[in-house]
Write an enzyme that holds these catalytic residues in place. Structure first.
Site, PDB file in Angstrom:
ATOM      1  N   ILE A  12       0.971  -1.073  -0.012  1.00 21.16           N
ATOM      2  CA  ILE A  12       0.059   0.112  -0.025  1.00 21.16           C
ATOM      3  C   ILE A  12       0.966   1.234   0.015  1.00 21.16           C
ATOM      4  O   ILE A  12       0.401   2.183  -0.712  1.00 21.16           O
ATOM      5  CB  ILE A  12      -0.865  -0.033   1.063  1.00 21.16           C
ATOM      6  CG1 ILE A  12      -1.671  -1.335   1.295  1.00 21.16           C
ATOM      7  CG2 ILE A  12      -1.784   1.163   1.062  1.00 21.16           C
ATOM      8  CD1 ILE A  12      -2.713  -1.604   2.530  1.00 21.16           C
ATOM      9  N   TYR A 142      -1.952  -8.083  16.299  1.00 27.95           N
ATOM     10  CA  TYR A 142      -1.788  -7.194  15.241  1.00 27.95           C
ATOM     11  C   TYR A 142      -2.781  -5.974  15.248  1.00 27.95           C
ATOM     12  O   TYR A 142      -2.378  -4.604  15.364  1.00 27.95           O
ATOM     13  CB  TYR A 142      -1.994  -7.754  13.808  1.00 27.95           C
ATOM     14  CG  TYR A 142      -2.165  -6.722  12.815  1.00 27.95           C
ATOM     15  CD1 TYR A 142      -1.109  -5.872  12.208  1.00 27.95           C
ATOM     16  CD2 TYR A 142      -3.566  -6.598  12.065  1.00 27.95           C
ATOM     17  CE1 TYR A 142      -1.484  -4.903  11.532  1.00 27.95           C
ATOM     18  CE2 TYR A 142      -3.596  -5.766  11.122  1.00 27.95           C
ATOM     19  CZ  TYR A 142      -2.694  -5.007  10.833  1.00 27.95           C
ATOM     20  OH  TYR A 142      -2.844  -3.988   9.600  1.00 27.95           O
TER      21      TYR A 142
END
Ligand code: UDP
Length: 328
Positions: A12, A142
């Site tokens: 990204i 995460y």
């Protein structure tokens, strides 16, 4: 504006770097190349190979580029499954690396920060689609590590005046013709399905077909990386005007795993066999974003609102680069 993009050699981050340069910004990419690829970095960006774990190296980046006006922070460990096995790699390292970055940023007088955050904050949503008022229940170390960073940003705004936007993305997918997804190992559905179409895998495993969804497979909201990149740029430009923000980013429409495979069959013309296997730990049945807030406040309009165009763009990249950046 001159923007520091951490993780600008990753999926990204590299697409956002390309979009920033295309729209007239100057970019410094900081990446340790742990997951990223040097060839993914736009040639118009300055590249620094450095690790956020090393505060002196981070300080040198700001000393070399005193005109950095904003930061887009993508660099982090990103695998939900790995985080369940190695929690401190996430809970400690993602946090400490972000803290090192923030310390150097405020020391250098930077006043704008965009965080790459995640839908993994919403493990137990009360409403679907999920908007920004949803209760935060991280689904993994995460997701928790991204929440830690959101909290760091809260305090850095109060204490240092650092304005920030937290962008919680749902399922990033799609590619640019020359900048695309190349993870090792690959764990994401769309690139794996396209590897089957390329003959690199015999079939795609479907992780469970006994979920409470119309066809029994998990439903996700897929959003094109270029639309994510655009959201980062709009958010950065709006910080001075609107102040700090949190936005959920998706297309507002869910597709099941079987619908994704069927779409890929149509786009590629390949049979793409699938085999139903057991559920993957930690997968919620349905995740769909409400992106009404960013649409209304920033005028964000996705260029790729439909799944077929997302898969077509991914197919163009994977067909041209069947071995990712190794083909360049
Ligand atoms: N999935 C699957 N087989 C695979 C990889 C993923 O069935 O080989 C499913 C996964 O269970 C989830 C959806 O596809 O429901 C999207 O998974 P991905 O890993 O791409 O993104 P996530 O939703 O975990 O962020």
């Amino acid at each position: 504006m001159k923007i520091l993009v951490t993780g600008g050699a990753g999926y990204i981050g590299s697409v956002t770097t390309a979009e920033l340069i295309r729209t007239g910004h100057a970019v410094v990419v900081l990446d340790n190349l742990y997951q990223g690829h040097r060839d993914a970095v736009h040639p118009g960006a300055a590249f620094v190979e450095a690790d956020l774990a090393d505060p002196a190296a981070v300080a040198r980046v700001f000393a070399a580029h005193p005109d950095i006006e904003g930061i887009m922070h993508f660099a982090s460990y990103t695998l939900v499954g790995e985080s369940m096995a190695l929690p401190l790699k996430y809970l400690r390292d993602n946090l400490v690396n972000a803290a090192n970055l923030l310390e150097a940023a405020v020391g250098a007088g930077v006043r704008r920060f965009i965080l790459s955050s995640t839908a993994n904050l919403f493990d137990d949503p009360a409403r679907m689609p999920i908007d920004e008022h949803e209760r935060i229940v991280p689904g993994s170390p995460y997701g928790e590590s991204k929440f830690f960073i959101e909290r760091l940003l809260h305090w850095f705004e109060r204490i240092h005046g650092l304005r920030h936007a937290c962008l919680r993305y749902f399922n990033a997918a799609g590619d640019l013709p020359d900048v695309g997804e190349d993870h090792d190992p690959e764990t994401h559905l769309i690139p794996l399905v396209l590897q089957v179409a390329l003959g690199q895998r015999p079939h795609i495993a479907v992780f469970g077909d006994d979920y409470p969804t119309p066809d029994g497979t998990c439903v996700r909201d897929y959003i094109h990386v270029v639309d994510l990149a655009q959201a980062h740029i709009l958010a950065m430009q709006a910080l001075d005007r609107l102040g700090s923000r949190k936005y959920n980013l998706g297309n507002g429409q869910g597709f099941s795993v079987l619908e994704v495979i069927e779409t890929a069959r149509r786009v590629t013309g390949q049979p793409i066999p699938h085999v139903v296997g057991p559920r993957r730990a930690g997968d919620p049945a349905v995740l769909i974003a409400s992106s009404d807030a960013i649409r209304a406040e920033l005028g964000w309009v996705p260029r790729y609102p439909d799944l077929a165009s997302i898969v077509e763009s991914a197919w163009a990249w994977h067909r041209a680069h069947p071995h990712g950046y190794a083909d360049r």
